[in-house]
Write an enzyme that holds these catalytic residues in place. Structure first.
Site, PDB file in Angstrom:
ATOM      1  N   GLU A  68      34.600  85.094  25.215  1.00  0.00           N
ATOM      2  CA  GLU A  68      33.631  84.640  26.210  1.00  0.00           C
ATOM      3  C   GLU A  68      34.121  84.856  27.648  1.00  0.00           C
ATOM      4  O   GLU A  68      33.708  84.147  28.565  1.00  0.00           O
ATOM      5  CB  GLU A  68      33.307  83.158  25.995  1.00  0.00           C
ATOM      6  CG  GLU A  68      32.773  82.824  24.624  1.00  0.00           C
ATOM      7  CD  GLU A  68      31.396  83.404  24.340  1.00  0.00           C
ATOM      8  OE1 GLU A  68      30.888  84.202  25.150  1.00  0.00           O
ATOM      9  OE2 GLU A  68      30.826  83.042  23.305  1.00  0.00           O
ATOM     10  N   TYR A 114      24.645  59.303  36.573  1.00  0.00           N
ATOM     11  CA  TYR A 114      25.929  59.968  36.338  1.00  0.00           C
ATOM     12  C   TYR A 114      25.736  61.439  35.999  1.00  0.00           C
ATOM     13  O   TYR A 114      26.532  62.293  36.409  1.00  0.00           O
ATOM     14  CB  TYR A 114      26.694  59.237  35.229  1.00  0.00           C
ATOM     15  CG  TYR A 114      26.852  57.775  35.570  1.00  0.00           C
ATOM     16  CD1 TYR A 114      27.759  57.370  36.548  1.00  0.00           C
ATOM     17  CD2 TYR A 114      26.044  56.830  34.965  1.00  0.00           C
ATOM     18  CE1 TYR A 114      27.872  56.039  36.902  1.00  0.00           C
ATOM     19  CE2 TYR A 114      26.146  55.487  35.322  1.00  0.00           C
ATOM     20  CZ  TYR A 114      27.062  55.103  36.285  1.00  0.00           C
ATOM     21  OH  TYR A 114      27.158  53.788  36.643  1.00  0.00           O
TER      22      TYR A 114
END
Length: 221
Positions: A68, A114
């Site tokens: 990746e 959050y």
């Protein structure tokens, strides 16, 4: 830097969001990128698990790097001030990545302060096979700013100014996806635009998609 990657891998494994030998980590150190090797168990990293690349992704030393690499290079290209990238196949993020996105700018709705503060909008990137270089191109080409994304039917990726920040974002994105699944179909109350503006101004994250606008929910491959 290597010690930091080893510790970060252990944190992700301990948090339960890096199953088996899936996932990869990198840090950018000047002109070099240090990235976990292909097939590495993030909970059992060592100095022998870390590959060294140049800034273009050319392999310089160490084991064969994660397949990746293109994903990591794309995140650094999008966010030049960031020095760390985390890619994991955390279960709740993968589950949400198999569903239609909340909007084009963010696959996950603004359910908690959050999520907005630690992650910001996180778009769904169209599916490409793991390791396909086109996945990096799709990340690079997305028109909205972001420091985290879901990869369709695959997992999540985050970046940050440092490794701790990227780790916190990855854990928070997994939590936001879990909450999204728990509230799915129950008409959850979202943070409104004023609340989102206050949170992003305070934290420096980005949110472009108005809460009342779901016109971007169509997912185009």
């Amino acid at each position: 830097m290597i010690d930091a990657l080893v510790a970060a891998g252990r944190r992700l494994a301990d948090a339960g969001i890096s199953p088996g030998t899936s996932g990869n980590l990198s840090v950018r150190d000047g002109a070099r990128i240090l990235i976990t090797g292909t097939g590495a168990d993030l909970g059992r990293l060592s100095s022998e698990s870390i590959a060294v690349l140049d800034s273009t992704g050319t392999h310089l030393s160490g084991p064969r790097p994660s397949k990746e690499v293109a994903v990591h290079l794309a995140m650094y290209a999008r966010n030049p001030g960031h020095t760390a990238t985390v890619h994991v196949h955390s279960p709740h993020a993968v589950a949400v990545a198999c569903l239609p996105p909340w909007s084009f700018a963010s696959a996950v709705a603004p359910l908690t302060p959050y999520f907005v503060m630690r992650v910001g909008q996180a778009p769904l990137i169209p599916y490409r096979a793991p390791g396909d270089a086109e996945l990096g191109a799709l990340l690079t080409a997305h028109p909205h700013p972001f420091r985290a994304a879901l990869l369709a039917n695959h997992g999540q990726v985050t970046s940050g100014p440092d490794l701790d920040d990227a780790l916190v974002a990855a854990v928070e994105l997994e939590q936001a996806c879990r909450i999204s699944l728990l509230t799915d179909g129950r008409r959850p109350r979202l943070l409104d635009d004023d609340a989102i503006e206050e949170l992003t101004n305070r934290s420096g994250t980005t949110w472009d998609s108005p809460v009342g606008d779901t016109s971007g929910t169509m997912f185009t491959r």
